[in-house]
Structures are given as structure tokens and as C-alpha cells.
Design an enzyme around this catalytic site. Structure first.
Site, PDB file in Angstrom:
ATOM      1  N   ASN A 112      31.434  16.831 -15.352  1.00 43.23           N
ATOM      2  CA  ASN A 112      32.220  16.043 -16.192  1.00 43.23           C
ATOM      3  C   ASN A 112      31.567  15.085 -16.354  1.00 43.23           C
ATOM      4  O   ASN A 112      31.044  14.133 -15.488  1.00 43.23           O
ATOM      5  CB  ASN A 112      33.506  15.644 -14.713  1.00 43.23           C
ATOM      6  CG  ASN A 112      33.994  14.516 -15.071  1.00 43.23           C
ATOM      7  OD1 ASN A 112      34.436  14.099 -16.264  1.00 43.23           O
ATOM      8  ND2 ASN A 112      34.896  13.719 -13.871  1.00 43.23           N
ATOM      9  N   TRP A 113      30.773  14.330 -17.232  1.00 44.36           N
ATOM     10  CA  TRP A 113      30.320  13.558 -18.000  1.00 44.36           C
ATOM     11  C   TRP A 113      30.538  12.470 -18.085  1.00 44.36           C
ATOM     12  O   TRP A 113      30.042  11.378 -18.437  1.00 44.36           O
ATOM     13  CB  TRP A 113      29.646  14.240 -19.289  1.00 44.36           C
ATOM     14  CG  TRP A 113      28.522  14.895 -19.371  1.00 44.36           C
ATOM     15  CD1 TRP A 113      27.845  15.573 -17.944  1.00 44.36           C
ATOM     16  CD2 TRP A 113      27.277  14.803 -20.451  1.00 44.36           C
ATOM     17  NE1 TRP A 113      26.985  16.612 -18.812  1.00 44.36           N
ATOM     18  CE2 TRP A 113      26.530  15.857 -20.232  1.00 44.36           C
ATOM     19  CE3 TRP A 113      27.203  14.708 -21.882  1.00 44.36           C
ATOM     20  CZ2 TRP A 113      25.098  16.319 -20.501  1.00 44.36           C
ATOM     21  CZ3 TRP A 113      25.914  15.227 -22.366  1.00 44.36           C
ATOM     22  CH2 TRP A 113      24.922  15.655 -21.957  1.00 44.36           C
ATOM     23  N   LYS A 114      31.926  12.722 -17.990  1.00 46.38           N
ATOM     24  CA  LYS A 114      32.770  11.334 -18.292  1.00 46.38           C
ATOM     25  C   LYS A 114      32.430  10.702 -19.287  1.00 46.38           C
ATOM     26  O   LYS A 114      32.386  10.792 -20.145  1.00 46.38           O
ATOM     27  CB  LYS A 114      32.392  10.316 -16.945  1.00 46.38           C
ATOM     28  CG  LYS A 114      32.965  11.557 -15.293  1.00 46.38           C
ATOM     29  CD  LYS A 114      32.432  10.209 -14.175  1.00 46.38           C
ATOM     30  CE  LYS A 114      33.409  11.162 -12.668  1.00 46.38           C
ATOM     31  NZ  LYS A 114      33.134  10.114 -11.825  1.00 46.38           N
ATOM     32  N   HIS A 125      42.244  13.201 -12.154  1.00 45.94           N
ATOM     33  CA  HIS A 125      41.078  12.120 -11.256  1.00 45.94           C
ATOM     34  C   HIS A 125      41.416  11.092 -10.867  1.00 45.94           C
ATOM     35  O   HIS A 125      42.272  10.182 -11.869  1.00 45.94           O
ATOM     36  CB  HIS A 125      39.981  12.537 -12.295  1.00 45.94           C
ATOM     37  CG  HIS A 125      39.066  12.049 -12.030  1.00 45.94           C
ATOM     38  ND1 HIS A 125      37.896  10.873 -11.701  1.00 45.94           N
ATOM     39  CD2 HIS A 125      38.026  12.839 -11.547  1.00 45.94           C
ATOM     40  CE1 HIS A 125      36.750  10.917 -10.602  1.00 45.94           C
ATOM     41  NE2 HIS A 125      36.945  12.352 -11.074  1.00 45.94           N
ATOM     42  N   GLU A 164      38.553  15.847  -4.078  1.00 45.48           N
ATOM     43  CA  GLU A 164      37.330  14.762  -4.697  1.00 45.48           C
ATOM     44  C   GLU A 164      37.944  13.657  -4.008  1.00 45.48           C
ATOM     45  O   GLU A 164      38.696  13.374  -4.128  1.00 45.48           O
ATOM     46  CB  GLU A 164      36.997  14.641  -6.115  1.00 45.48           C
ATOM     47  CG  GLU A 164      37.022  15.270  -6.603  1.00 45.48           C
ATOM     48  CD  GLU A 164      36.234  15.134  -7.825  1.00 45.48           C
ATOM     49  OE1 GLU A 164      35.295  15.472  -9.009  1.00 45.48           O
ATOM     50  OE2 GLU A 164      37.601  14.295  -9.207  1.00 45.48           O
ATOM     51  N   GLY A 172      30.451   9.659  -6.711  1.00 53.06           N
ATOM     52  CA  GLY A 172      30.252   8.781  -7.491  1.00 53.06           C
ATOM     53  C   GLY A 172      29.417   7.670  -5.931  1.00 53.06           C
ATOM     54  O   GLY A 172      28.228   6.404  -6.699  1.00 53.06           O
ATOM     55  N   SER A 177      29.518  13.462  -4.927  1.00 54.05           N
ATOM     56  CA  SER A 177      27.966  13.313  -4.905  1.00 54.05           C
ATOM     57  C   SER A 177      28.206  14.250  -4.447  1.00 54.05           C
ATOM     58  O   SER A 177      26.928  15.136  -4.003  1.00 54.05           O
ATOM     59  CB  SER A 177      27.895  12.432  -3.570  1.00 54.05           C
ATOM     60  OG  SER A 177      29.205  10.787  -3.740  1.00 54.05           O
TER      61      SER A 177
END
Length: 255
Positions: free
Chosen positions: A9-11, A96, A168, A174, A213
């Protein structure tokens, strides 16, 4: 050995130069190495066509980071399920925590997206997870159950067939703080049993990834875990070297 699914997931990251450089190197790696894991790549939507046209591989799939609940109409800036399908998207991330928090998407709204994705024979990646306060109050299972119940309330007994759950925990996304592997296994087992008990999908057919993470230094913990079927990568997928090392490590162990 179990089939492992790696989702990137490159966001909100990337540009033409970075994407071109990354994809050229990824294509070269795919051309010279056997790939056994299933890899789902979810860049910003404007780069999807470029990536799809460059990489053709049986274990490489294009994902999207979001979808609107409308098929068409006066909804400025939104992307419909038909548009995503038209450009070759197979998987779509929904639920998300960043969408839940910053765009105020609730469980019922996310369930509409889930149902829409399934109606087009695409595959949803449903993110579920608790925040730090909920974790400290020992409400992790309750929060995940409520998020899953919104999907079960669609009253389609096979709704979770051909879908992926991504656990998640919000407090791990993050932050560099990875969830304890015992906690992850317990939540994954709970989710699998809960879905199996409340639908007609068999326990062995329920797929759950872990995200939060994940990096090269801790990936081995998740490969070894009984109830973890894959990982959802964020920051770790932006570095080509890290991403490839994770793929290589998983492929070496699992196959």
C-alpha cells in the site's frame, strides 16, 4: 506450505520518476527470479495503468487503495468500481484506519463498498483493527467483531468468500511499534473462528494479513505464525531493496 500474500500500500507516495525506476527494477527481478508469493501492488490510482502495462506476471496483481460507493454521477474527484475494473484492478483496500479517521468512514459505509466490490467479482481487502485506548481496555476482539458484523449484516452467507481481511491495529500503523506476535495470532484466530461460525465459509478458506510497521527485521515472526496468511506493507514497500528482501525471505521460507 501455505500461500503467502504480500500487499503493498503506497498510500500518498510516488511520482513518475520514482514509479518508473521502482517498476523497472521490480520487472527485472521478476524476469530473473521465481516468484511464489502472491503480490498485490496498490499505488496511487493515477499510476496503475503505467504499472499494469509494464509487469505481466502470474503472481503479480494490481490493487487500488479506495473506491467510491457510487457507480457514476456528479461525485467530483471520486473513482468508481467500474473505472477500477476497466483498468485492470483486481483487489481493493477498504476500511483502512486512515479512511475511517480522516474521511469519517463508518462500518456501514465500508460495508457498502465491500458489497459493491463483490458485486463486480473483484476482491476486497477489508482492514480492521483497534486503537491504543481500545487495546488497553482489552477491546481488540470487540472492535474487530463490530467491524466484521457490518459485513455479516449484509446477510449474504458467502460474503467473505474470495476476500481478504487485513488486521491492522491502529496503534501500530506507521509508528514502528509492531504488535506482539501472540496478540496478532490471538486476534487472527478470533476473526477466523468468528467468521466461520457466522457464515458458510470454512475456517481454512479465510485469509487474514497482518499490517502495522512490518519490515525486513520482523517479517520472520509473521511467516512462522499459524494464523497469518500474509502481510500488508506500507513504508516497507516504498524501498525497493526492503520490498524485494521481504519477498525473497518469504519465498525462501514458504516454498
Amino acid at each position: 506450505m501455505k500461500k503467502f500474500i504480500i500487499t503493498a500500500n503506497w498510500k500518498l507516495h510516488g511520482n513518475n520518476v520514482l514509479v518508473c525506476h521502482f517498476i523497472n527494477k521490480l520487472k527485472s527481478y521478476f524476469d530473473t527470479n521465481q516468484i511464489f508469493s502472491k503480490i498485490i501492488f496498490a499505488p496511487p490510482v493515477i499510476y496503475i495503468n503505467n504499472i499494469k502495462n509494464q509487469i505481466q506476471h502470474n503472481n503479480f496483481f494490481i490493487g487500488a487503495q479506495n473506491v467510491d460507493i457510487h457507480f457514476s454521477g456528479a461525485f467530483t474527484g471520486e473513482i468508481s468500481i467500474d473505472m477500477l475494473k476497466d483498468i485492470g484492478v483486481t483487489y481493493i483496500i477498504i476500511g483502512h484506519s486512515e479512511r475511517r479517521i480522516f474521511h469519517h468512514e463508518n462500518n456501514e459505509y465500508i460495508a457498502k463498498k465491500f458489497q459493491m466490490i463483490k458485486s463486480k467479482n473483484l476482491i476486497p481487502i477489508l482492514c480492521v483493527g483497534e486503537n491504543l485506548q481500545e487495546k488497553n481496555l482489552k477491546q481488540s476482539e470487540l472492535i474487530c467483531r463490530n467491524q466484521i458484523d457490518a459485513i455479516l449484516q449484509l446477510q449474504e452467507e458467502d460474503i467473505f468468500q474470495n476476500s481478504i481481511i487485513a488486521y491492522e491495529p491502529i496503534w501500530a500503523i506507521g509508528t514502528g511499534q509492531t504488535a506482539d506476535i501472540k496478540h496478532v495470532n490471538r486476534i487472527h484466530k478470533f476473526i477466523k473462528c468468528y467468521i466461520a461460525d457466522n457464515s458458510n465459509i470454512k475456517l481454512k478458506d479465510i485469509i487474514i494479513q497482518y499490517g502495522g510497521s512490518v519490515n525486513f527485521n520482523n517479517i520472520q515472526n509473521f511467516i512462522n505464525s499459524e494464523h497469518i496468511n500474509g502481510v500488508l506493507l506500507g513504508t516497507a514497500s516504498l524501498s525497493f531493496e526492503t520490498f524485494i528482501n521481504i519477498i525473497h525471505n518469504i519465498d525462501q521460507y514458504c516454498y
